[in-house]
Design a protein around this motif. Structure first.
Motif, PDB file in Angstrom:
ATOM      1  N   ALA A 126       0.832  -1.211   0.000  1.00  0.00           N
ATOM      2  CA  ALA A 126       0.000   0.000   0.000  1.00  0.00           C
ATOM      3  C   ALA A 126       0.865   1.259   0.000  1.00  0.00           C
ATOM      4  O   ALA A 126       0.601   2.199  -0.749  1.00  0.00           O
ATOM      5  CB  ALA A 126      -0.929  -0.004   1.213  1.00  0.00           C
ATOM      6  N   THR A 127       1.911   1.279   0.815  1.00  0.00           N
ATOM      7  CA  THR A 127       2.782   2.459   0.884  1.00  0.00           C
ATOM      8  C   THR A 127       3.514   2.673  -0.430  1.00  0.00           C
ATOM      9  O   THR A 127       3.645   3.814  -0.902  1.00  0.00           O
ATOM     10  CB  THR A 127       3.778   2.316   2.050  1.00  0.00           C
ATOM     11  OG1 THR A 127       3.038   2.131   3.264  1.00  0.00           O
ATOM     12  CG2 THR A 127       4.641   3.548   2.187  1.00  0.00           C
ATOM     13  N   LEU A 128       3.985   1.604  -1.042  1.00  0.00           N
ATOM     14  CA  LEU A 128       4.622   1.736  -2.356  1.00  0.00           C
ATOM     15  C   LEU A 128       3.636   2.265  -3.393  1.00  0.00           C
ATOM     16  O   LEU A 128       3.998   3.093  -4.240  1.00  0.00           O
ATOM     17  CB  LEU A 128       5.207   0.392  -2.796  1.00  0.00           C
ATOM     18  CG  LEU A 128       6.426  -0.093  -2.007  1.00  0.00           C
ATOM     19  CD1 LEU A 128       6.806  -1.508  -2.427  1.00  0.00           C
ATOM     20  CD2 LEU A 128       7.600   0.858  -2.186  1.00  0.00           C
ATOM     21  N   ALA A 129       2.390   1.814  -3.320  1.00  0.00           N
ATOM     22  CA  ALA A 129       1.369   2.311  -4.242  1.00  0.00           C
ATOM     23  C   ALA A 129       1.080   3.787  -4.002  1.00  0.00           C
ATOM     24  O   ALA A 129       0.947   4.569  -4.953  1.00  0.00           O
ATOM     25  CB  ALA A 129       0.085   1.487  -4.105  1.00  0.00           C
ATOM     26  N   GLY A 134       1.778   9.228  -5.966  1.00  0.00           N
ATOM     27  CA  GLY A 134       2.192  10.604  -5.703  1.00  0.00           C
ATOM     28  C   GLY A 134       3.257  11.080  -6.677  1.00  0.00           C
ATOM     29  O   GLY A 134       3.178  12.190  -7.215  1.00  0.00           O
ATOM     30  N   PHE A 135       4.270  10.231  -6.922  1.00  0.00           N
ATOM     31  CA  PHE A 135       5.315  10.595  -7.877  1.00  0.00           C
ATOM     32  C   PHE A 135       4.735  10.808  -9.273  1.00  0.00           C
ATOM     33  O   PHE A 135       5.068  11.779  -9.957  1.00  0.00           O
ATOM     34  CB  PHE A 135       6.396   9.510  -7.945  1.00  0.00           C
ATOM     35  CG  PHE A 135       7.201   9.352  -6.687  1.00  0.00           C
ATOM     36  CD1 PHE A 135       7.410  10.400  -5.810  1.00  0.00           C
ATOM     37  CD2 PHE A 135       7.761   8.128  -6.360  1.00  0.00           C
ATOM     38  CE1 PHE A 135       8.157  10.251  -4.654  1.00  0.00           C
ATOM     39  CE2 PHE A 135       8.509   7.957  -5.206  1.00  0.00           C
ATOM     40  CZ  PHE A 135       8.703   9.019  -4.358  1.00  0.00           C
ATOM     41  N   ALA A 136       3.861   9.893  -9.698  1.00  0.00           N
ATOM     42  CA  ALA A 136       3.261   9.995 -11.031  1.00  0.00           C
ATOM     43  C   ALA A 136       2.400  11.253 -11.143  1.00  0.00           C
ATOM     44  O   ALA A 136       2.451  11.956 -12.163  1.00  0.00           O
ATOM     45  CB  ALA A 136       2.422   8.749 -11.324  1.00  0.00           C
ATOM     46  N   THR A 137       1.638  11.561 -10.107  1.00  0.00           N
ATOM     47  CA  THR A 137       0.778  12.744 -10.134  1.00  0.00           C
ATOM     48  C   THR A 137       1.606  14.017 -10.234  1.00  0.00           C
ATOM     49  O   THR A 137       1.304  14.904 -11.045  1.00  0.00           O
ATOM     50  CB  THR A 137      -0.111  12.791  -8.881  1.00  0.00           C
ATOM     51  OG1 THR A 137      -0.913  11.606  -8.843  1.00  0.00           O
ATOM     52  CG2 THR A 137      -0.997  14.016  -8.883  1.00  0.00           C
TER      53      THR A 137
END
Length: 145
Positions: A126-129, A134-137
């Motif tokens: 979940a944290t990796l997701a 966040g990075f992609a956004t």
């Protein structure tokens, strides 16, 4: 990429992280429950008998503590947050986060702080997701739009 040294606050950030970690550890030690804010708020929507008091106290503490800090902090030690988005976009983002916490069975505080400290594989995923999203956004908003 440049660093905004005016708003770079490693010591305050470290202190906040330590306080969050200690609070999470004490909460699970004394209550046997994970300090996940979405679960605590969700428990107020459909409250169990005898379960409302501590939930209301915790949420009240979250809301009041910035005011107390603002009152006690030295002059110039507080910077006002700046949100570069419209009210509609902020509301939409909040709704999307709320939906995500339901699908992810918890929020970043529950999974990222408490779940990882308990070595939960589900919390790691979940944290990796959360982080990847966040990075992609940020990449899409800052570089593609």
């Amino acid at each position: 990429m440049t660093i905004d040294w005016t708003h770079f606050t490693p010591w305050a950030s470290l202190a906040g992280g330590v306080l969050l970690g200690v609070a999470s550890a004490l909460f699970i030690l004394f209550n046997g429950r994970v300090l996940g804010i979405s679960g605590i708020l969700g428990g107020l929507i459909k409250p169990s008998t005898g379960d409302v008091g501590w939930r209301v106290a915790l949420v009240a503490g979250l809301l009041v503590s910035p005011l107390v800090y603002g009152w006690l902090a030295p002059e110039g030690f507080i910077t006002a947050p700046r949100i570069d988005a419209s009210l509609g976009l902020v509301v939409l983002a909040g709704l999307l986060v709320g939906i995500g916490t339901r699908y992810g069975s918890g929020c970043t505080s529950g999974h990222g702080v408490c779940g990882l400290s308990r070595l939960s594989p589900r919390s790691l995923v979940a944290t990796l997701a959360f982080m990847a999203a966040g990075f992609a956004t940020v990449f899409v908003v800052r570089h593609l739009i």
